[in-house]
Design an enzyme around this catalytic site. Structure first.
Site, PDB file in Angstrom:
ATOM      1  N   GLU A   1      -5.573  -8.702   1.265  1.00 14.10           N
ATOM      2  CA  GLU A   1      -6.216  -8.323   2.537  1.00 14.10           C
ATOM      3  C   GLU A   1      -7.697  -8.087   2.273  1.00 14.10           C
ATOM      4  OE1 GLU A   1      -4.506  -4.949   4.632  1.00 14.10           O
ATOM      5  OE2 GLU A   1      -2.476  -5.670   4.249  1.00 14.10           O
TER       6      GLU A   1
ATOM      7  N   GLU B   1       0.806  -1.238   0.000  1.00 17.15           N
ATOM      8  CA  GLU B   1       0.000   0.000   0.000  1.00 17.15           C
ATOM      9  C   GLU B   1       0.830   1.274   0.000  1.00 17.15           C
ATOM     10  OE1 GLU B   1      -2.948  -0.012   3.073  1.00 17.15           O
ATOM     11  OE2 GLU B   1      -4.009  -1.720   2.235  1.00 17.15           O
TER      12      GLU B   1
HETATM   13  C1  PNW Z   1      -4.481  -1.741   5.518  1.00 14.88           C
HETATM   14  N1  PNW Z   1      -8.557   3.070   3.952  1.00 14.88           N
HETATM   15  O1  PNW Z   1      -4.497  -0.350   5.588  1.00 14.88           O
HETATM   16  C2  PNW Z   1      -3.098  -2.176   5.971  1.00 14.88           C
HETATM   17  O2  PNW Z   1      -2.382  -2.872   4.977  1.00 14.88           O
HETATM   18  C3  PNW Z   1      -3.097  -2.932   7.261  1.00 14.88           C
HETATM   19  O3  PNW Z   1      -1.824  -2.869   7.842  1.00 14.88           O
HETATM   20  C4  PNW Z   1      -4.177  -2.408   8.182  1.00 14.88           C
HETATM   21  O4  PNW Z   1      -4.134  -2.954   9.462  1.00 14.88           O
HETATM   22  C5  PNW Z   1      -5.517  -2.718   7.524  1.00 14.88           C
HETATM   23  O5  PNW Z   1      -5.569  -2.237   6.196  1.00 14.88           O
HETATM   24  C6  PNW Z   1      -6.726  -2.202   8.288  1.00 14.88           C
HETATM   25  O6  PNW Z   1      -6.733  -0.792   8.332  1.00 14.88           O
HETATM   26  C7  PNW Z   1      -5.547   0.437   5.186  1.00 14.88           C
HETATM   27  O7  PNW Z   1      -8.592   4.224   4.417  1.00 14.88           O
HETATM   28  C8  PNW Z   1      -5.564   1.744   5.624  1.00 14.88           C
HETATM   29  O8  PNW Z   1      -9.427   2.687   3.110  1.00 14.88           O
HETATM   30  C9  PNW Z   1      -6.551   2.621   5.223  1.00 14.88           C
HETATM   31  C10 PNW Z   1      -7.545   2.179   4.361  1.00 14.88           C
HETATM   32  C11 PNW Z   1      -7.540   0.872   3.919  1.00 14.88           C
HETATM   33  C12 PNW Z   1      -6.557   0.006   4.341  1.00 14.88           C
END
Ligand code: PNW
Length: 457
Positions: free
Chosen positions: A363, A167
């Protein structure tokens, strides 16, 4: 009627990341990452939580592999911590850090579980932040490639599934912001939007150089993927007009046009470059060729999506605001849009010239307000509902012939949820942070049954 049966060989897995679960921040020669520094700064992470202890996975990895065995997964996605391998970011390799991952991977392999290793999931060495501002500097991409070389030359005999970076948008655009407190480490405010785009450009370069490094030193044939959180645009209804509108929106959005476009097509999306104007990053000659490396697989992290409809305006589409009370899980951004799994896969596959590129959902999952009941169980029917709907959308993608090969639930266990600390639980296993006891939730048993029968139950 459909039974939601997945084809044989569909890969079922679970995912985690180093800083979120390992703890043992000072053990085995590890030095701080930017997340250690950021979380130790008052006011940055909810309740002052840090990853110093987390789930103590560093010490309890054997128990955690037992959990995976109980779950029945044959694939596990985890990440390797750069500050364990090269504690100063560049220079000497810390073999003690490497040895931890050797032990973990050997334990996985002994139980028939295939390791999928992410080489970078946001824990940049603090030393490189101090030295040159980490992702603000082009040097970071070259230090990353050296780190990758160190890892793959030592672990490449055991690991054949590599994921370069997780990401890119999150640790760059959320780690550096103009004129406001960035929610992610390092938490540096830069002066312009252009500088932010420069950080993600450097991360793209790191991805490209990392791919080359893996291919150069892997002792056996291996598979390389990028893991990206595309922004998914979902047509409000599935008529050609609205599907076309959603496609246009998918192309224009900076989160897609600035990451997955250059990686898969060798160019930032023209719509984005036009929109950015003077804020576009400086791109040196040869950068785009480096970034556009052949990949064996693409990892998509999909949690939610945005509805789009066709409109009589300049661009031909509009994003739709959600009504008050629209169902969401336990994060402000976690609106429940299960079709996003299907549309994310379809948009990527159809519009980026990569119809045959295998895709993994690396994920998919949600936070819920989990609580132990009087019997000491967590009955998270809301998470089961969420996962069931998302797996049905994944099944639809497979049954329509899109190249979706597997699904990793986020996450194997509750963990350090970045700026939200331990307040938000994404696991299918509950962690009692007082005792470190692992308690499989109802969703764990539900997922095990899906895996056992290769279908959505
Ligand atoms: C992911 N959004 O992050 C990460 O890869 C993980 O480490 C994290 O724990 C997980 O999702 C849950 O948050 C994201 O704003 C952060 O849409 C933000 C977003 C999506 C995924």
């Amino acid at each position: 009627m459909t039974s939601y049966q997945f084809p044989e060989g569909f890969l079922w897995g679970a995912a985690t990341a180093s800083y979120q679960i390992e703890g043992a921040a000072e053990a085995g020669g590890r030095k701080p990452s930017v997340w250690d520094t950021f979380s130790a700064t008052p006011g940055r992470v909810l309740n002052g939580d840090t990853g110093a202890v987390a789930c103590e996975h560093y010490y309890r990895y054997e128990d955690d592999v037992q959990l995976m065995v109980q779950l029945g997964i044959k694939h596990y996605r985890f990440s390797i911590a750069w500050p364990r391998i090269i504690p100063d970011g560049r220079g000497a390799v810390n073999e003690e850090g490497v040895d931890f991952y050797k032990r973990l991977v050997d334990c996985l392999l002994a139980h028939g579980i295939t390791p999928h290793a992410t080489l970078f999931h946001w824990d940049s060495p603090q030393a490189l932040e101090d030295l040159y501002g980490s992702w603000q500097s082009r040097e970071m991409a070259f230090d990353y490639a050296d780190y990758v070389t160190a890892v793959v030359s030592r672990l490449g005999d055991r690991i054949q599934h590599w994921m370069t970076i997780n990401e890119i948008m999150c640790f760059t655009h959320l780690g550096y912001a103009v004129g406001k407190e960035p929610p992610h480490a390092p938490g540096t405010q830069v002066n312009s939007l252009k500088q932010i785009w420069q950080t993600s450009h450097h991360a793209l370069l790191a991805h490209g150089l990392g791919c080359k490094a893996i291919r150069a030193v892997s002792p056996v044939p291996c598979l390389i993927a990028l893991v990206d959180n595309i922004s998914v645009t979902v047509p409000i209804n599935e008529s050609p007009r609205h599907i076309e509108a959603a496609k246009q929106a998918f192309h224009t959005c900076g989160q897609n046009g600035g990451i997955i476009f250059p990686v898969l097509t060798g160019a930032y999306s023209p719509a984005l470059i036009e929109q950015l104007g003077s804020h576009a990053p400086d791109i040196r000659e040869g950068d785009l060729e480096t970034i556009h490396q052949p990949l064996d697989c693409l990892g998509l992290n999909i949690y939610t999506g945005t509805y789009v409809r066709a409109a009589d305006n300049k661009v031909g589409y509009e994003f739709l605001d959600l009504p008050q009370g629209y169902p969401r899980m336990h994060m402000p951004w976690l609106n429940i849009v299960p079709e996003s799994i299907y549309w994310g896969i379809r948009h990527v596959s159809e519009t980026l010239g990569c119809e045959d590129l295998p895709i993994l959902i690396t994920e998919s999952g949600c936070a819920a307000q989990d609580e132990l009941n009087v019997n000491g169980e967590v009955i998270d029917t809301d998470r089961i509902m969420y996962l069931r709907q998302h797996l049905k959308a994944a099944h639809r993608a497979v049954s329509e012939g899109y190249p979706l090969k597997g699904y990793f639930v986020w996450s194997l266990m509750d963990n350090f949820e970045w700026a939200w600390g331990y307040d938000r639980r994404f696991g299918i296993t509950y962690i009692d942070y007082e005792t470190q006891k692992r308690i499989p939730k109802a969703s764990f048993d539900w997922y095990r049954e899906c895996i056992r029968s290769d279908r959505v139950v």
